[in-house]
Write a protein that holds these residues in place. Structure first.
Motif, PDB file in Angstrom:
ATOM      1  N   LEU A 106      78.283  -1.943 110.507  1.00  0.00           N
ATOM      2  CA  LEU A 106      76.841  -1.719 110.514  1.00  0.00           C
ATOM      3  C   LEU A 106      76.083  -3.046 110.525  1.00  0.00           C
ATOM      4  O   LEU A 106      75.174  -3.254 111.318  1.00  0.00           O
ATOM      5  CB  LEU A 106      76.468  -0.892 109.278  1.00  0.00           C
ATOM      6  CG  LEU A 106      75.025  -0.543 109.072  1.00  0.00           C
ATOM      7  CD1 LEU A 106      74.536   0.328 110.207  1.00  0.00           C
ATOM      8  CD2 LEU A 106      74.861   0.206 107.761  1.00  0.00           C
ATOM      9  N   ILE A 107      76.503  -3.951 109.665  1.00  0.00           N
ATOM     10  CA  ILE A 107      75.836  -5.250 109.545  1.00  0.00           C
ATOM     11  C   ILE A 107      75.889  -6.010 110.867  1.00  0.00           C
ATOM     12  O   ILE A 107      74.903  -6.579 111.326  1.00  0.00           O
ATOM     13  CB  ILE A 107      76.503  -6.072 108.408  1.00  0.00           C
ATOM     14  CG1 ILE A 107      76.125  -5.483 107.057  1.00  0.00           C
ATOM     15  CG2 ILE A 107      76.111  -7.540 108.481  1.00  0.00           C
ATOM     16  CD1 ILE A 107      74.663  -5.561 106.730  1.00  0.00           C
ATOM     17  N   SER A 108      77.042  -5.973 111.521  1.00  0.00           N
ATOM     18  CA  SER A 108      77.161  -6.727 112.775  1.00  0.00           C
ATOM     19  C   SER A 108      76.262  -6.119 113.856  1.00  0.00           C
ATOM     20  O   SER A 108      75.660  -6.825 114.653  1.00  0.00           O
ATOM     21  CB  SER A 108      78.614  -6.767 113.244  1.00  0.00           C
ATOM     22  OG  SER A 108      79.004  -5.484 113.641  1.00  0.00           O
ATOM     23  N   HIS A 109      76.100  -4.809 113.845  1.00  0.00           N
ATOM     24  CA  HIS A 109      75.237  -4.151 114.846  1.00  0.00           C
ATOM     25  C   HIS A 109      73.769  -4.443 114.596  1.00  0.00           C
ATOM     26  O   HIS A 109      72.980  -4.521 115.520  1.00  0.00           O
ATOM     27  CB  HIS A 109      75.447  -2.641 114.815  1.00  0.00           C
ATOM     28  CG  HIS A 109      76.651  -2.211 115.589  1.00  0.00           C
ATOM     29  ND1 HIS A 109      76.782  -2.438 116.931  1.00  0.00           N
ATOM     30  CD2 HIS A 109      77.779  -1.570 115.204  1.00  0.00           C
ATOM     31  CE1 HIS A 109      77.937  -1.937 117.342  1.00  0.00           C
ATOM     32  NE2 HIS A 109      78.559  -1.409 116.314  1.00  0.00           N
ATOM     33  N   ILE A 110      73.390  -4.538 113.341  1.00  0.00           N
ATOM     34  CA  ILE A 110      71.971  -4.716 113.035  1.00  0.00           C
ATOM     35  C   ILE A 110      71.585  -6.200 113.087  1.00  0.00           C
ATOM     36  O   ILE A 110      70.450  -6.569 112.875  1.00  0.00           O
ATOM     37  CB  ILE A 110      71.621  -4.002 111.705  1.00  0.00           C
ATOM     38  CG1 ILE A 110      71.855  -2.501 111.927  1.00  0.00           C
ATOM     39  CG2 ILE A 110      70.193  -4.224 111.257  1.00  0.00           C
ATOM     40  CD1 ILE A 110      71.422  -1.599 110.842  1.00  0.00           C
ATOM     41  N   ASN A 111      72.548  -7.037 113.446  1.00  0.00           N
ATOM     42  CA  ASN A 111      72.301  -8.471 113.659  1.00  0.00           C
ATOM     43  C   ASN A 111      71.802  -9.193 112.414  1.00  0.00           C
ATOM     44  O   ASN A 111      70.886 -10.002 112.497  1.00  0.00           O
ATOM     45  CB  ASN A 111      71.297  -8.700 114.785  1.00  0.00           C
ATOM     46  CG  ASN A 111      71.802  -8.143 116.076  1.00  0.00           C
ATOM     47  OD1 ASN A 111      72.999  -8.195 116.341  1.00  0.00           O
ATOM     48  ND2 ASN A 111      70.908  -7.588 116.873  1.00  0.00           N
ATOM     49  N   HIS A 136      66.150   8.052 109.493  1.00  0.00           N
ATOM     50  CA  HIS A 136      66.611   6.704 109.842  1.00  0.00           C
ATOM     51  C   HIS A 136      68.098   6.555 109.530  1.00  0.00           C
ATOM     52  O   HIS A 136      68.865   6.000 110.307  1.00  0.00           O
ATOM     53  CB  HIS A 136      65.801   5.648 109.077  1.00  0.00           C
ATOM     54  CG  HIS A 136      64.402   5.496 109.600  1.00  0.00           C
ATOM     55  ND1 HIS A 136      63.441   4.766 108.963  1.00  0.00           N
ATOM     56  CD2 HIS A 136      63.803   5.986 110.719  1.00  0.00           C
ATOM     57  CE1 HIS A 136      62.309   4.802 109.662  1.00  0.00           C
ATOM     58  NE2 HIS A 136      62.507   5.557 110.718  1.00  0.00           N
ATOM     59  N   LYS A 137      68.459   7.085 108.363  1.00  0.00           N
ATOM     60  CA  LYS A 137      69.857   6.989 107.944  1.00  0.00           C
ATOM     61  C   LYS A 137      70.774   7.727 108.946  1.00  0.00           C
ATOM     62  O   LYS A 137      71.788   7.197 109.378  1.00  0.00           O
ATOM     63  CB  LYS A 137      69.985   7.604 106.546  1.00  0.00           C
ATOM     64  CG  LYS A 137      71.293   7.319 105.880  1.00  0.00           C
ATOM     65  CD  LYS A 137      71.179   7.504 104.382  1.00  0.00           C
ATOM     66  CE  LYS A 137      70.741   8.908 104.013  1.00  0.00           C
ATOM     67  NZ  LYS A 137      70.483   9.037 102.580  1.00  0.00           N
ATOM     68  N   GLU A 138      70.335   8.928 109.325  1.00  0.00           N
ATOM     69  CA  GLU A 138      71.139   9.740 110.248  1.00  0.00           C
ATOM     70  C   GLU A 138      71.383   9.010 111.566  1.00  0.00           C
ATOM     71  O   GLU A 138      72.492   8.992 112.090  1.00  0.00           O
ATOM     72  CB  GLU A 138      70.393  11.046 110.576  1.00  0.00           C
ATOM     73  CG  GLU A 138      70.510  12.100 109.524  1.00  0.00           C
ATOM     74  CD  GLU A 138      69.526  13.238 109.758  1.00  0.00           C
ATOM     75  OE1 GLU A 138      69.506  14.147 108.925  1.00  0.00           O
ATOM     76  OE2 GLU A 138      68.783  13.213 110.765  1.00  0.00           O
ATOM     77  N   ASN A 167      63.242   5.773 117.396  1.00  0.00           N
ATOM     78  CA  ASN A 167      63.643   5.992 115.997  1.00  0.00           C
ATOM     79  C   ASN A 167      64.711   4.997 115.550  1.00  0.00           C
ATOM     80  O   ASN A 167      64.696   4.534 114.412  1.00  0.00           O
ATOM     81  CB  ASN A 167      64.167   7.420 115.799  1.00  0.00           C
ATOM     82  CG  ASN A 167      63.049   8.429 115.849  1.00  0.00           C
ATOM     83  OD1 ASN A 167      61.877   8.057 115.798  1.00  0.00           O
ATOM     84  ND2 ASN A 167      63.392   9.697 115.970  1.00  0.00           N
ATOM     85  N   LEU A 168      65.618   4.686 116.477  1.00  0.00           N
ATOM     86  CA  LEU A 168      66.678   3.749 116.130  1.00  0.00           C
ATOM     87  C   LEU A 168      66.087   2.359 115.875  1.00  0.00           C
ATOM     88  O   LEU A 168      66.467   1.671 114.918  1.00  0.00           O
ATOM     89  CB  LEU A 168      67.729   3.685 117.247  1.00  0.00           C
ATOM     90  CG  LEU A 168      68.943   2.821 116.945  1.00  0.00           C
ATOM     91  CD1 LEU A 168      69.715   3.350 115.739  1.00  0.00           C
ATOM     92  CD2 LEU A 168      69.876   2.745 118.129  1.00  0.00           C
ATOM     93  N   LYS A 169      65.107   1.990 116.719  1.00  0.00           N
ATOM     94  CA  LYS A 169      64.465   0.680 116.549  1.00  0.00           C
ATOM     95  C   LYS A 169      63.766   0.632 115.178  1.00  0.00           C
ATOM     96  O   LYS A 169      63.910  -0.334 114.427  1.00  0.00           O
ATOM     97  CB  LYS A 169      63.445   0.484 117.678  1.00  0.00           C
ATOM     98  CG  LYS A 169      62.942  -0.918 117.792  1.00  0.00           C
ATOM     99  CD  LYS A 169      62.063  -1.070 119.013  1.00  0.00           C
ATOM    100  CE  LYS A 169      61.364  -2.418 118.940  1.00  0.00           C
ATOM    101  NZ  LYS A 169      59.963  -2.358 119.145  1.00  0.00           N
ATOM    102  N   LYS A 172      66.291   0.396 112.392  1.00  0.00           N
ATOM    103  CA  LYS A 172      66.845  -0.958 112.257  1.00  0.00           C
ATOM    104  C   LYS A 172      65.832  -1.884 111.582  1.00  0.00           C
ATOM    105  O   LYS A 172      66.187  -2.679 110.705  1.00  0.00           O
ATOM    106  CB  LYS A 172      67.206  -1.515 113.639  1.00  0.00           C
ATOM    107  CG  LYS A 172      68.527  -0.990 114.167  1.00  0.00           C
ATOM    108  CD  LYS A 172      68.728  -1.302 115.620  1.00  0.00           C
ATOM    109  CE  LYS A 172      69.068  -2.744 115.879  1.00  0.00           C
ATOM    110  NZ  LYS A 172      69.372  -2.993 117.317  1.00  0.00           N
ATOM    111  N   GLU A 173      64.575  -1.757 112.002  1.00  0.00           N
ATOM    112  CA  GLU A 173      63.525  -2.600 111.413  1.00  0.00           C
ATOM    113  C   GLU A 173      63.399  -2.328 109.920  1.00  0.00           C
ATOM    114  O   GLU A 173      63.276  -3.242 109.103  1.00  0.00           O
ATOM    115  CB  GLU A 173      62.192  -2.344 112.108  1.00  0.00           C
ATOM    116  CG  GLU A 173      62.094  -3.061 113.441  1.00  0.00           C
ATOM    117  CD  GLU A 173      60.920  -2.579 114.282  1.00  0.00           C
ATOM    118  OE1 GLU A 173      60.806  -3.052 115.412  1.00  0.00           O
ATOM    119  OE2 GLU A 173      60.145  -1.723 113.805  1.00  0.00           O
ATOM    120  N   SER A 174      63.430  -1.033 109.590  1.00  0.00           N
ATOM    121  CA  SER A 174      63.317  -0.637 108.195  1.00  0.00           C
ATOM    122  C   SER A 174      64.497  -1.200 107.385  1.00  0.00           C
ATOM    123  O   SER A 174      64.330  -1.714 106.283  1.00  0.00           O
ATOM    124  CB  SER A 174      63.275   0.894 108.135  1.00  0.00           C
ATOM    125  OG  SER A 174      63.311   1.320 106.840  1.00  0.00           O
TER     126      SER A 174
END
Lengths: 183, 221
Positions: A106-111, A136-138, A167-169, A172-174
């Protein structure tokens, strides 16, 4: 039987109950993990939910739309059944059941710049994920842990692809803003 | 965990669980199609009535408060139908691929086409006229053309002239009550014609007119 496609097994299951077994075997681990990831269920509750999911899939086999992948349809039913369970229990999910390897993914995907290689950081990630809005979690779970495409997420959540991307953006921002606040 | 599939297959066999029949899903889809078609048709009809009432409203006369001239009842029904149609469309298997805006645009566009067709056949005028004739309640709630003219306490009254005297007229209003209308030139009016008056209520059955105008079209009284 094992070499047949999902769609062939669906057709066979309509006349032969036994054909449904290999179909379930293909998906039971994935769906079980998915139910755990988006819920706060114990292993037993998740297993009960999974049983309900398979029964619902079996009862609705004639409603399977072949334009969809069976996987997306099964995930959609698993998603709906899990959400129904929350409502039945009148409790929203409070914690997410994910493993440390998932956290790194997850961390690597969210940069995020940090290396998540210890339990403290993993706990932090889980804590942030648990505080995100359910939607967001889903979407984060589906995209980065279940590794679904936008099209598949659209089919599972029954939302237009554009909304999935938006929603994905936002998710990720959240996540990022919560991460920065906590560091 | 690995035994979930075995447990489920055993339960399916033991309880003789069967897939819901094919016709069940076909019937459900058919019902969705029927409701959608009805909703679109009703939306078109409501829109044609709204447009008919707006277009044929006499906006030029020193009218009552402009808000009385808007066909709220039909507008409300139209909005309700649009929402019902929208939620019905959302139940179709593949409509989740479209955004709310796209779905609502489609519904509104389809109802505009139907409304244009109905208007070209003069159906809204016929229907509205027929409803008004058959139901006083309909007229009072839905008729935004005549309803604003039935407020004698506020200085607006209309109806059919049923008698003419030297210095006044006898008018039958929408509720079939008779009013004496004091006018300057009673000979100017004709029995059987429908008129609107702006003025002042003098007593329970007397009204002094300051302005008057005939209904443009034959009214339904």
């Amino acid at each position: 039987m094992e070499q047949k496609s999902d769609k062939d097994l669906v057709k066979l299951s309509l006349s032969d109950k036994e054909a449904f077994l290999p179909l379930m075997r293909r998906y039971e681990e994935r769906l079980f993990r998915y139910i755990l990831r988006i819920s706060s269920f114990s292993q037993e509750e998740a297993e009960d939910t999974l049983q309900e999911v398979f029964i619902a899939i079996y009862r609705n086999l004639y409603n399977f739309d072949e334009r969809l992948s069976f996987s997306s349809w099964a995930y959609r039913i698993a998603h709906n059944k899990t959400i129904s369970r929350y409502r039945f229990k009148k409790a929203r999910p409070q914690t997410v059941n994910i493993e440390n390897t998932d956290v790194n993914k997850l961390i690597s995907h969210i940069n995020l710049e940090e290396e998540v290689n210890n339990k403290i950081l993993s706990k932090k990630v889980l804590s942030i994920l648990n505080h995100l809005k359910t939607s967001h979690k889903e979407i984060i779970v589906l995209k980065y842990l279940e590794e679904k495409s936008y099209q598949e997420i659209s089919d599972i959540l029954k939302k237009p692809i554009g909304s999935v991307a938006t929603n994905l953006k936002k998710a990720k921002e959240s996540f990022k803003s919560n991460w920065l606040k906590n560091n | 965990m690995k035994k979930t599939s075995e447990k489920v297959i055993n339960k399916i066999k033991k309880d003789d669980i069967k897939p819901k029949p094919f016709w069940y899903f076909i019937a459900f889809k058919l019902l969705l199609y029927i409701i959608s078609i009805i909703a679109i048709l009703l939306g078109g009809l409501a829109l044609s009535l709204v447009s008919y009432l707006l277009i044929n409203q006499d906006w030029s006369f020193a009218s009552p408060n402009i808000f009385y001239l808007i066909p709220y009842a039909w507008l409300l029904i139209l909005i309700i139908i649009y929402f019902l149609a929208y939620f019905n469309f959302k139940k179709f298997p593949r409509t989740y691929k479209f955004t709310k805006t796209q779905l609502l645009t489609f519904i509104i566009f389809a109802s505009i086409l139907i409304a244009m067709f109905l208007n070209s056949a003069n159906l809204p005028e016929k229907l509205h006229g027929s409803f008004c004739q058959k139901s006083r309640a309909y007229q009072q709630i839905f008729d935004s053309q005549t309803r604003p003219w039935h407020r004698p306490d506020e200085g607006f009254i209309s109806g059919e002239i049923i008698a003419i005297y030297d210095d006044k007229l006898l008018l039958r209003d929408l509720n079939r009550n008779n009013w004496e209308i004091i006018v300057k030139k009673p000979y100017f009016y004709e029995i059987g014609s429908s008129w609107r008056f702006i003025g002042e209520k003098i007593s329970d059955n007397q009204f002094e007119a300051q302005q008057s105008r005939p209904w443009l079209r034959q009214k339904r009284r």
